[in-house]
Design a protein around this motif. Sequence first.
Motif, PDB file in Angstrom:
ATOM      1  N   LYS A 187       8.839   0.195 -12.129  1.00 14.26           N
ATOM      2  CA  LYS A 187       9.139  -0.902 -11.207  1.00 14.26           C
ATOM      3  C   LYS A 187       8.955  -2.272 -11.881  1.00 14.26           C
ATOM      4  O   LYS A 187       9.733  -3.192 -11.650  1.00 14.26           O
ATOM      5  CB  LYS A 187       8.246  -0.808  -9.964  1.00 14.26           C
ATOM      6  CG  LYS A 187       8.660   0.293  -9.002  1.00 14.26           C
ATOM      7  CD  LYS A 187       7.760   0.304  -7.775  1.00 14.26           C
ATOM      8  CE  LYS A 187       8.214   1.311  -6.773  1.00 14.26           C
ATOM      9  NZ  LYS A 187       9.138   0.783  -5.779  1.00 14.26           N
ATOM     10  N   TYR A 188       7.925  -2.379 -12.720  1.00 19.03           N
ATOM     11  CA  TYR A 188       7.657  -3.635 -13.422  1.00 19.03           C
ATOM     12  C   TYR A 188       8.781  -3.948 -14.408  1.00 19.03           C
ATOM     13  O   TYR A 188       9.260  -5.089 -14.484  1.00 19.03           O
ATOM     14  CB  TYR A 188       6.301  -3.531 -14.113  1.00 19.03           C
ATOM     15  CG  TYR A 188       5.755  -4.814 -14.690  1.00 19.03           C
ATOM     16  CD1 TYR A 188       6.054  -6.059 -14.154  1.00 19.03           C
ATOM     17  CD2 TYR A 188       4.893  -4.779 -15.780  1.00 19.03           C
ATOM     18  CE1 TYR A 188       5.518  -7.225 -14.674  1.00 19.03           C
ATOM     19  CE2 TYR A 188       4.353  -5.945 -16.321  1.00 19.03           C
ATOM     20  CZ  TYR A 188       4.683  -7.151 -15.761  1.00 19.03           C
ATOM     21  OH  TYR A 188       4.148  -8.307 -16.292  1.00 19.03           O
ATOM     22  N   LYS A 189       9.236  -2.937 -15.144  1.00 14.97           N
ATOM     23  CA  LYS A 189      10.351  -3.141 -16.080  1.00 14.97           C
ATOM     24  C   LYS A 189      11.623  -3.531 -15.333  1.00 14.97           C
ATOM     25  O   LYS A 189      12.395  -4.381 -15.803  1.00 14.97           O
ATOM     26  CB  LYS A 189      10.582  -1.882 -16.904  1.00 14.97           C
ATOM     27  CG  LYS A 189       9.530  -1.676 -17.985  1.00 14.97           C
ATOM     28  CD  LYS A 189       9.757  -0.382 -18.736  1.00 14.97           C
ATOM     29  CE  LYS A 189       8.645  -0.160 -19.744  1.00 14.97           C
ATOM     30  NZ  LYS A 189       8.691   1.167 -20.365  1.00 14.97           N
TER      31      LYS A 189
ATOM     32  N   LEU B 272       0.810  -1.217   0.000  1.00 19.74           N
ATOM     33  CA  LEU B 272       0.000   0.000   0.000  1.00 19.74           C
ATOM     34  C   LEU B 272       0.845   1.270   0.000  1.00 19.74           C
ATOM     35  O   LEU B 272       0.357   2.339  -0.354  1.00 19.74           O
ATOM     36  CB  LEU B 272      -0.959  -0.003   1.199  1.00 19.74           C
ATOM     37  CG  LEU B 272      -2.101  -1.008   1.111  1.00 19.74           C
ATOM     38  CD1 LEU B 272      -2.878  -1.069   2.422  1.00 19.74           C
ATOM     39  CD2 LEU B 272      -3.026  -0.683  -0.055  1.00 19.74           C
ATOM     40  N   LYS B 273       2.115   1.150   0.379  1.00 20.28           N
ATOM     41  CA  LYS B 273       3.039   2.290   0.320  1.00 20.28           C
ATOM     42  C   LYS B 273       3.741   2.371  -1.034  1.00 20.28           C
ATOM     43  O   LYS B 273       4.502   3.299  -1.273  1.00 20.28           O
ATOM     44  CB  LYS B 273       4.087   2.192   1.436  1.00 20.28           C
ATOM     45  CG  LYS B 273       3.516   2.454   2.809  1.00 20.28           C
ATOM     46  CD  LYS B 273       4.586   2.293   3.869  1.00 20.28           C
ATOM     47  CE  LYS B 273       4.022   2.628   5.243  1.00 20.28           C
ATOM     48  NZ  LYS B 273       4.987   2.318   6.315  1.00 20.28           N
ATOM     49  N   GLY B 274       3.533   1.383  -1.894  1.00 21.75           N
ATOM     50  CA  GLY B 274       4.181   1.376  -3.194  1.00 21.75           C
ATOM     51  C   GLY B 274       5.633   0.948  -3.157  1.00 21.75           C
ATOM     52  O   GLY B 274       6.355   1.090  -4.136  1.00 21.75           O
TER      53      GLY B 274
ATOM     54  N   PRO C 277      -4.994   4.166  -7.470  1.00 19.23           N
ATOM     55  CA  PRO C 277      -3.763   3.375  -7.543  1.00 19.23           C
ATOM     56  C   PRO C 277      -2.715   3.915  -6.574  1.00 19.23           C
ATOM     57  O   PRO C 277      -2.592   5.123  -6.377  1.00 19.23           O
ATOM     58  CB  PRO C 277      -3.312   3.537  -8.996  1.00 19.23           C
ATOM     59  CG  PRO C 277      -4.020   4.732  -9.512  1.00 19.23           C
ATOM     60  CD  PRO C 277      -5.252   4.909  -8.700  1.00 19.23           C
ATOM     61  N   VAL C 278      -1.979   2.993  -5.973  1.00 22.68           N
ATOM     62  CA  VAL C 278      -0.904   3.364  -5.059  1.00 22.68           C
ATOM     63  C   VAL C 278       0.232   4.023  -5.839  1.00 22.68           C
ATOM     64  O   VAL C 278       0.837   4.984  -5.370  1.00 22.68           O
ATOM     65  CB  VAL C 278      -0.413   2.106  -4.306  1.00 22.68           C
ATOM     66  CG1 VAL C 278       0.856   2.368  -3.549  1.00 22.68           C
ATOM     67  CG2 VAL C 278      -1.504   1.589  -3.379  1.00 22.68           C
TER      68      VAL C 278
ATOM     69  N   GLU D  46       3.017   5.370 -14.657  1.00 25.03           N
ATOM     70  CA  GLU D  46       4.448   5.501 -14.966  1.00 25.03           C
ATOM     71  C   GLU D  46       5.310   4.875 -13.872  1.00 25.03           C
ATOM     72  O   GLU D  46       6.262   4.141 -14.161  1.00 25.03           O
ATOM     73  CB  GLU D  46       4.814   6.980 -15.156  1.00 25.03           C
ATOM     74  CG  GLU D  46       6.266   7.185 -15.532  1.00 25.03           C
ATOM     75  CD  GLU D  46       6.637   8.649 -15.722  1.00 25.03           C
ATOM     76  OE1 GLU D  46       7.820   8.893 -16.012  1.00 25.03           O
ATOM     77  OE2 GLU D  46       5.769   9.537 -15.588  1.00 25.03           O
ATOM     78  N   GLN D  47       4.994   5.146 -12.605  1.00 29.34           N
ATOM     79  CA  GLN D  47       5.769   4.578 -11.500  1.00 29.34           C
ATOM     80  C   GLN D  47       5.691   3.049 -11.521  1.00 29.34           C
ATOM     81  O   GLN D  47       6.709   2.372 -11.336  1.00 29.34           O
ATOM     82  CB  GLN D  47       5.240   5.098 -10.159  1.00 29.34           C
ATOM     83  CG  GLN D  47       5.532   6.557  -9.908  1.00 29.34           C
ATOM     84  CD  GLN D  47       4.765   7.094  -8.696  1.00 29.34           C
ATOM     85  OE1 GLN D  47       3.646   6.664  -8.399  1.00 29.34           O
ATOM     86  NE2 GLN D  47       5.374   8.023  -7.993  1.00 29.34           N
TER      87      GLN D  47
END
Length: 191
Positions: free
Chosen positions: A182-184, A21-23, A172-173, A177-178
């Motif tokens: 992170k996914y990449k 939840l904090k990303g 969204p958390v 773009e963020q």
Amino acid sequence: MIQQANPVAFKEWAVTVDSLLKGELIFVLRKGGISEETKHFALSSHQFYLMPAYEHQKEHLLKPAYQGRIPDTMKGWSPDQSEMKLEGYAEAVEDILIHDMDKLKAVSNLHIWTDQFAEERLKWKKTEPLHLIVLRVYRLMEPVTTAMQDAYRGCRSWVNIEESLPELQYEPVLTDEQFSIKYKELKLALT
């Protein structure tokens, strides 16, 4: 807004839910709970509430930067509580199967758990892969409270919420773009 006919929740350590939840975290590692109905983990739903689990959280299983957070997650919780508070919702983006230590070590700097704990999860049930489930996480605009049921207790991954819940309103958390960054980074680490 989404209305779920048969809401489902994914149980995870409260400290992990907090990091989601904090990303700080975009995935969980799972082989299944001790009380799973089947002998292996399966992604039962691609959309679900995040249900904090308070049993089995241990400071020494978290990296030093994340230690000290468990007491905050335990505030207001007791084994005989009458309600469960849900603050997050998630969509499973990808279920990546981890079969070896090299892949697990490659994502070490992207999660909150110690390398030893991650390795123990991989080695438990040796014939089963470790599931790295990438999550798009949302914070509920208003937390949802549901009456505690016996089915919500214990070490299992999935629970069916036994009452209807209000329409979901969430944000969204992480921005698109963020999350994409992170996914990449995760996908690059696994190549």
